[in-house]
Design a protein around this motif. Structure first.
Motif, mmCIF file in Angstrom:
data_model
loop_
_atom_site.group_PDB
_atom_site.id
_atom_site.type_symbol
_atom_site.label_atom_id
_atom_site.label_comp_id
_atom_site.label_asym_id
_atom_site.label_seq_id
_atom_site.Cartn_x
_atom_site.Cartn_y
_atom_site.Cartn_z
ATOM 1 N N PRO A 17 0.794 -1.246 -0.020
ATOM 2 C CA PRO A 17 0.011 0.034 0.057
ATOM 3 C C PRO A 17 0.776 1.102 -0.061
ATOM 4 O O PRO A 17 1.841 1.228 0.585
ATOM 5 N N GLU A 18 0.488 2.174 -0.705
ATOM 6 C CA GLU A 18 1.213 3.438 -0.889
ATOM 7 C C GLU A 18 0.745 4.516 0.126
ATOM 8 O O GLU A 18 -0.429 4.752 0.754
ATOM 9 N N LEU A 19 1.801 4.985 0.758
ATOM 10 C CA LEU A 19 1.449 5.956 1.859
ATOM 11 C C LEU A 19 1.130 7.447 1.347
ATOM 12 O O LEU A 19 1.944 7.903 0.728
ATOM 13 N N ILE A 20 0.008 8.090 1.568
ATOM 14 C CA ILE A 20 -0.316 9.500 0.897
ATOM 15 C C ILE A 20 0.136 10.356 1.671
ATOM 16 O O ILE A 20 0.949 11.317 1.379
ATOM 17 N N ASP A 21 -0.292 10.439 2.933
ATOM 18 C CA ASP A 21 -0.049 11.560 3.861
ATOM 19 C C ASP A 21 -0.634 11.644 5.201
ATOM 20 O O ASP A 21 -1.047 10.187 5.600
ATOM 21 N N ILE A 22 -0.552 12.548 6.236
ATOM 22 C CA ILE A 22 -1.349 12.297 7.559
ATOM 23 C C ILE A 22 -2.641 12.789 7.318
ATOM 24 O O ILE A 22 -2.919 13.801 6.610
ATOM 25 N N ASP A 23 -3.488 11.958 7.927
ATOM 26 C CA ASP A 23 -4.999 12.374 8.012
ATOM 27 C C ASP A 23 -5.240 13.460 8.796
ATOM 28 O O ASP A 23 -4.988 13.575 10.017
ATOM 29 N N ASP A 24 -5.730 14.560 8.339
ATOM 30 C CA ASP A 24 -5.724 16.052 9.033
ATOM 31 C C ASP A 24 -6.785 15.812 10.084
ATOM 32 O O ASP A 24 -6.774 16.326 10.989
ATOM 33 N N ALA A 25 -7.738 14.734 10.017
ATOM 34 C CA ALA A 25 -8.714 14.905 11.108
ATOM 35 C C ALA A 25 -8.297 14.031 12.404
ATOM 36 O O ALA A 25 -8.847 14.292 13.413
ATOM 37 N N SER A 50 -4.711 1.391 -1.071
ATOM 38 C CA SER A 50 -4.589 -0.026 -1.712
ATOM 39 C C SER A 50 -4.816 0.005 -3.295
ATOM 40 O O SER A 50 -5.931 0.146 -3.503
ATOM 41 N N PRO A 51 -3.601 -0.034 -4.073
ATOM 42 C CA PRO A 51 -4.146 -0.039 -5.351
ATOM 43 C C PRO A 51 -5.010 -1.463 -5.936
ATOM 44 O O PRO A 51 -5.735 -1.154 -6.706
ATOM 45 N N ALA A 52 -4.750 -2.550 -5.378
ATOM 46 C CA ALA A 52 -5.476 -3.561 -5.448
ATOM 47 C C ALA A 52 -7.117 -3.358 -5.181
ATOM 48 O O ALA A 52 -8.176 -3.795 -5.931
ATOM 49 N N GLU A 53 -7.315 -2.865 -3.884
ATOM 50 C CA GLU A 53 -8.816 -2.254 -3.539
ATOM 51 C C GLU A 53 -9.346 -1.187 -4.117
ATOM 52 O O GLU A 53 -10.557 -0.677 -4.105
ATOM 53 N N LYS A 54 -8.244 -0.265 -4.656
ATOM 54 C CA LYS A 54 -8.823 0.986 -5.166
ATOM 55 C C LYS A 54 -9.349 1.909 -4.299
ATOM 56 O O LYS A 54 -10.429 2.515 -4.247
ATOM 57 N N ALA A 55 -8.453 1.682 -2.883
ATOM 58 C CA ALA A 55 -9.450 2.578 -1.634
ATOM 59 C C ALA A 55 -8.253 2.746 -0.621
ATOM 60 O O ALA A 55 -7.290 2.309 -0.921
ATOM 61 N N TYR A 56 -8.796 3.452 0.196
ATOM 62 C CA TYR A 56 -7.814 4.123 1.348
ATOM 63 C C TYR A 56 -8.252 3.502 2.510
ATOM 64 O O TYR A 56 -9.591 3.061 3.024
ATOM 65 N N PHE A 57 -7.066 3.416 3.269
ATOM 66 C CA PHE A 57 -7.459 3.176 4.886
ATOM 67 C C PHE A 57 -6.384 3.971 5.799
ATOM 68 O O PHE A 57 -5.436 4.377 5.293
ATOM 69 N N LYS A 58 -6.776 3.839 7.089
ATOM 70 C CA LYS A 58 -6.000 4.717 8.167
ATOM 71 C C LYS A 58 -5.093 3.849 8.997
ATOM 72 O O LYS A 58 -5.547 2.527 8.936
ATOM 73 N N LEU A 59 -4.082 4.067 9.360
ATOM 74 C CA LEU A 59 -3.187 3.339 9.936
ATOM 75 C C LEU A 59 -2.257 4.221 11.064
ATOM 76 O O LEU A 59 -1.932 5.188 10.733
ATOM 77 N N ARG A 60 -2.218 3.442 12.218
ATOM 78 C CA ARG A 60 -1.320 4.164 13.252
ATOM 79 C C ARG A 60 0.104 4.415 13.031
ATOM 80 O O ARG A 60 0.604 3.210 12.233
ATOM 81 N N PRO A 61 0.461 5.395 13.187
ATOM 82 C CA PRO A 61 2.190 5.571 12.976
ATOM 83 C C PRO A 61 3.040 4.610 13.478
ATOM 84 O O PRO A 61 4.015 4.016 12.873
ATOM 85 N N GLU A 62 2.569 4.133 14.597
ATOM 86 C CA GLU A 62 3.525 3.094 15.436
ATOM 87 C C GLU A 62 3.216 1.859 14.939
ATOM 88 O O GLU A 62 4.210 1.008 14.570
ATOM 89 N N ASP A 63 2.056 1.511 14.178
ATOM 90 C CA ASP A 63 1.796 0.230 13.401
ATOM 91 C C ASP A 63 2.767 0.311 12.117
ATOM 92 O O ASP A 63 3.264 -0.956 11.758
ATOM 93 N N TYR A 64 3.010 1.380 11.564
ATOM 94 C CA TYR A 64 3.411 1.386 10.087
ATOM 95 C C TYR A 64 5.000 1.191 10.382
ATOM 96 O O TYR A 64 5.535 0.457 9.678
ATOM 97 N N LYS A 65 5.464 1.599 11.588
ATOM 98 C CA LYS A 65 6.890 1.661 11.867
ATOM 99 C C LYS A 65 7.168 0.108 12.140
ATOM 100 O O LYS A 65 8.193 -0.349 11.924
ATOM 101 N N GLU A 66 6.383 -0.555 12.875
ATOM 102 C CA GLU A 66 6.475 -2.054 13.094
ATOM 103 C C GLU A 66 6.250 -2.826 12.059
ATOM 104 O O GLU A 66 6.311 -4.094 12.084
ATOM 105 N N GLY A 67 5.927 -2.302 10.780
ATOM 106 C CA GLY A 67 5.458 -3.235 9.567
ATOM 107 C C GLY A 67 4.085 -3.779 9.509
ATOM 108 O O GLY A 67 3.504 -4.685 9.040
#
Length: 380
Positions: free
Chosen positions: A123-131, A139-156
């Motif tokens: 999945p591609e990192l777009i930016d920080i969610d302002d809200a 996700s290019p496969a799903e053609k949709a977006y999802f939110k992720l905690r920064p700490e989860d991203y760091k841990e993969g």
């Protein structure tokens, strides 16, 4: 470097990029606050100047001196804020340079690692969610977006709990210019504007999410140029010409103190066009600044559809000069401006591929726009 060393360095760069992204976000917020304060002090300075000149004309010496003292103090605050804004822009530019260098190093390191088989979608990192402050992933496969905690991203731990269909891009632009009044002993006339554009788009990759704000900025620059100047082939939303070709000369309709008409007999046609182009630039002095880009994801209806060249984004803000102001949304037709050439040429005015053509290219290929690509698009 061994594979382990490369992977370690990649992890370090990704962590640093997250931090730089947050720093840039905070810098944008501080610059927006400074801009508001500068506009406030500028309005106060203009008002004090008016009162000072009035009392001076009426011979009220004490009142004139009192207003002059206030004006001097306000001028100090105004100039200090402008200096601070320059400093903050320099800091932000330094962060952007760091970000670009880190991204280049990251790409180079990733090319040295053989991708696993079978290939797994990343999945591609777009930016920080302002809200929420979470990361926005695409996700290019799903053609949709999802939110992720920064700490989860760091841990993969990159996993979607819920998908959203729409990426909302809010961009804040500002510009100001100054020109001499046509009346003697009067302060310079200032023309200022602030605008916020909220575009909602679907199936936008990271590269497209970065290009959209840039094309909106160029469309706004084009609008300002033609709205406040006699412009080449200026037409309204219905296609009706609103001004004569700019090569015939210009007359600034806001500042009114600047006029340039006629053709230099000693110049060639190309030299003449360059001279006119310079006069336009000097008269307007416009440099549109993108002082904030904010992203959110939701399931709202898209108002920006690239394939259909459809744009009905939410446009708010106003332009102002002295004591008069008007809504920008009444005149700024985003869809129309994106359908026009966006590159400014000193000789020929606006030329090149339209904004829509450029956006379609990025959405189709996922590649960046560079000089070679823009030249190819112009020739097609």
């Amino acid at each position: 470097m061994t594979i382990e060393e490369i992977q370690k360095r990649i992890s370090e760069i990704e962590d640093r990029l997250l931090g730089v992204g947050v720093d840039i976000y905070l810098a944008d917020r501080r610059l927006w606050d400074l801009r508001s304060r500068i506009l406030s002090e500028g309005s106060r300075k203009a008002a004090l100047t008016g009162w000072y000149r009035r009392y001076e004309r009426e011979g009220l010496v004490e009142k004139a001196e009192e207003e002059l003292k206030k004006l001097v103090e306000t001028e100090k605050v105004y100039e200090a804020l402008k200096d601070k804004r320059i400093e903050k822009y320099d800091e932000r530019d330094s962060l952007l340079v760091d970000k670009e260098e880190l991204e280049e190093e990251l790409e180079e390191l990733k090319r040295k690692i053989v991708p696993p088989l079978p290939p797994v979608e990343v999945p591609e990192l777009i930016d920080i969610d302002d809200a929420t402050g979470y990361l926005i992933m695409y996700s290019p496969a799903e053609k949709a977006y999802f939110k992720l905690r920064p700490e989860d991203y760091k841990e993969g731990k990159i996993k979607a709990e819920r998908y959203f269909s729409t990426l909302e891009i809010a961009v804040n632009f500002t510009f100001d210019t100054e020109a001499a009044s046509k009346y003697p002993d009067m302060p310079h006339r200032k023309l200022e504007a602030e605008v916020r554009i909220v575009a909602r788009v679907r199936e936008a990759s990271r590269e497209l999410s970065l290009v959209i704000p840039e094309k909106l900025k160029e469309a706004f620059e084009r609008h300002i140029t033609f709205f406040f100047e006699a412009g080449y082939d200026r037409r309204d939303a219905k296609g009706i010409r609103k001004a004569s070709p700019w090569t015939g000369g210009i007359q600034h309709i806001i500042a009114k103190g600047i006029k340039y008409k006629g053709k230099h007999e000693v110049l060639t046609e190309v030299e003449h066009n360059i001279e006119v182009g310079k006069k336009i630039s000097e008269a307007l002095g416009i440099k549109v600044l993108k002082i904030g880009v904010f992203y959110r994801i939701n399931d709202e209806k898209a108002n920006f559809i690239i394939e259909e060249e459809y744009a009905r984004p939410i446009v708010t803000g106003e332009w102002s000069r002295q004591n008069y102001s008007e809504s920008i949304s009444k005149e700024f037709n985003v869809e129309h401006e994106l359908g026009q050439p966006l590159h400014w040429s000193m000789v020929r005015g606006f030329v090149g591929a339209s904004g829509w053509k450029q956006l379609k290219y990025v959405k189709k290929t996922g590649k960046k726009l560079n000089k070679e690509v823009l030249k190819k698009l112009e020739e097609e």
